[in-house]
Design an enzyme around this catalytic site. Sequence first.
Site, PDB file in Angstrom:
ATOM      1  N   SER A 198      14.350   5.888  -4.016  1.00 31.98           N
ATOM      2  CA  SER A 198      14.568   5.089  -5.213  1.00 31.98           C
ATOM      3  C   SER A 198      15.584   5.807  -6.096  1.00 31.98           C
ATOM      4  CB  SER A 198      13.243   4.934  -5.973  1.00 31.98           C
ATOM      5  OG  SER A 198      13.491   4.680  -7.341  1.00 31.98           O
TER       6      SER A 198
ATOM      7  N   GLU B 290      10.757  -4.061   5.371  1.00 34.02           N
ATOM      8  CA  GLU B 290      10.868  -5.198   4.453  1.00 34.02           C
ATOM      9  C   GLU B 290      12.032  -6.117   4.826  1.00 34.02           C
ATOM     10  OE1 GLU B 290      10.290  -3.944   0.149  1.00 34.02           O
ATOM     11  OE2 GLU B 290      10.047  -2.044   1.170  1.00 34.02           O
TER      12      GLU B 290
ATOM     13  N   TYR C 267      30.294 -36.728  21.705  1.00 32.94           N
ATOM     14  CA  TYR C 267      30.702 -35.603  20.864  1.00 32.94           C
ATOM     15  C   TYR C 267      31.042 -36.055  19.448  1.00 32.94           C
ATOM     16  CZ  TYR C 267      33.186 -31.636  18.948  1.00 32.94           C
ATOM     17  OH  TYR C 267      33.566 -30.606  18.128  1.00 32.94           O
TER      18      TYR C 267
HETATM   19  N1  ARG Z   1      35.870 -26.444  17.834  1.00 35.59           N
HETATM   20  C1  ARG Z   1      35.230 -27.552  18.454  1.00 35.59           C
HETATM   21  C2  ARG Z   1      33.721 -27.352  18.423  1.00 35.59           C
HETATM   22  O1  ARG Z   1      33.305 -26.275  18.176  1.00 35.59           O
HETATM   23  C3  ARG Z   1      35.708 -27.670  19.856  1.00 35.59           C
HETATM   24  C4  ARG Z   1      35.654 -29.044  20.424  1.00 35.59           C
HETATM   25  C5  ARG Z   1      36.669 -29.904  19.791  1.00 35.59           C
HETATM   26  N2  ARG Z   1      36.678 -31.211  20.365  1.00 35.59           N
HETATM   27  C6  ARG Z   1      37.219 -32.208  19.736  1.00 35.59           C
HETATM   28  N3  ARG Z   1      37.170 -33.363  20.308  1.00 35.59           N
HETATM   29  N4  ARG Z   1      37.734 -32.094  18.539  1.00 35.59           N
HETATM   30  O2  ARG Z   1      32.953 -28.251  18.611  1.00 35.59           O
END
Ligand code: ARG
Length: 459
Positions: free
Chosen positions: A276, A289, A316
């Site tokens: 401390s 901790e 995606y």
């Molecule tokens: N940086 C992107 C990610 O982490 C990679 C894939 C990009 N794909 C795309 N269709 N923009 O997801």
Amino acid sequence: MKLWGGRFTKETNKLVENFNESLSFDNRFYKQDIRGSIAHVKMLAKQSILTDEERDRIINGLLSIEKDIDNGVLKFDDGSEDIHSYIEAHLIERIGDTGKKLHTGRSRNDQVALDMKLYVRDEIDVLKDLLYELLGEVLRIMEENKSTYMPGFTHLQKAQPTTLAHHFGAYFEMFIRDYDRLCSTRKRMNLSPLGSGAFAGTTYDLDRDYVARLLDFDMATRNSMDSVSDRDYLLELLADLSILSMHLSRLSEEIIIWNTDEYRFVEMDDTYSTGSSIMPQKKNPDIAELIRGKSGRVYGSLISLLTTMKGLPLAYNKDMQEDKEMSFDTIDTVKSLIKLMSGMLSSMKFNNEKMAGSAKGGFTNATDAADYLVKKNVAFRDAHEIVGRLVLYGIENKKALDDFSIEEFKKISEYFDQDIYEAISLKTCVEKRNTKGAPGLKAITEEIEASKRILESLR
Ligand code: ARG
């Protein structure tokens, strides 16, 4: 360099570029990106989509990029959007037009899905190794402390005596389950997404299972749309690591309590404690901790990614880029938590006398006194009542049961005889408990043998 300039007539807004980029954090899997690309071009050549010369040129180019990144000759400062564009741009710069063929039959969507899986798989193996070491440390404490008596607690009130080996045996079980969870997450995720393209596969004759084999996957994924949208394996890993952190946090909490002046069951080593700035006498358990505290950010990542994923339509979406920083942070954090816990345990000293002394106080042998009466044919409920009165008498007269005279015992119940002392001694209370999984010497020795065999089977 951009991979998608053709369709655009204006430059990207600078704020947008900074907001969109991932190179600053996905550069950490450049090796996995290169490994994936090499497998991809090998497959393209096998399928006669590239010539063998083109394959070799690309592979050599990629290897030279990897070497230059390793040596620090190449830096991630060229403003590329992500690691995928970065490496492709450098490849084209180095080997010319052949480099432009690398991305044939591939999308960044299946590429990033692959890279992240390769990276996470490698990190799971590191986590498993660290956990194996921690399990070894826990087992060592068990082996050395089969007869180190201590109080066991419920409600943080002294309950029954046990041993340090038995107490640590509980953590062995927790950590072995953690190990097992990592193995099963790894097994389930071990399917290659490469060749799924943007989400609908491709018209090229790709051999996806061949790529999978080159990259040590069990096989290629079954559905290309799921391949590029699936982040379950990350959620599983974050859940596994959340549970593991919770276990580490519970053990830390116990160590912190045991390290207080009131308990003094343990002495933390100087190398794992801090002082401390104002109170010269202090030696604080900061590391325990912090291990306890960091479980919070690990759980945070799990909740964060679950929330990010919950509204995403197939396939995606850029939201998924958010999976990286939290997964990386969690993996890094948990790796250090395990390492620090192993180091803390290996340097910590247990105060055996203090623990045994504490096990004697607090009427931890009251259950055994009741069991003694049961063996003399008193019904358990009546025995419970009689011993309750003994305890009350003990509290009022500041005496442990072991210190009662035989007259004092008999005043409360005629059933007590001279053999009560042996029946409620600390040694009897612990050593006679030999049901499977209990702290008695016979039971704990068997448990330790079984734990050893389990640990050996992991190698
Ligand atoms: N940086 C992107 C990610 O982490 C990679 C894939 C990009 N794909 C795309 N269709 N923009 O997801």
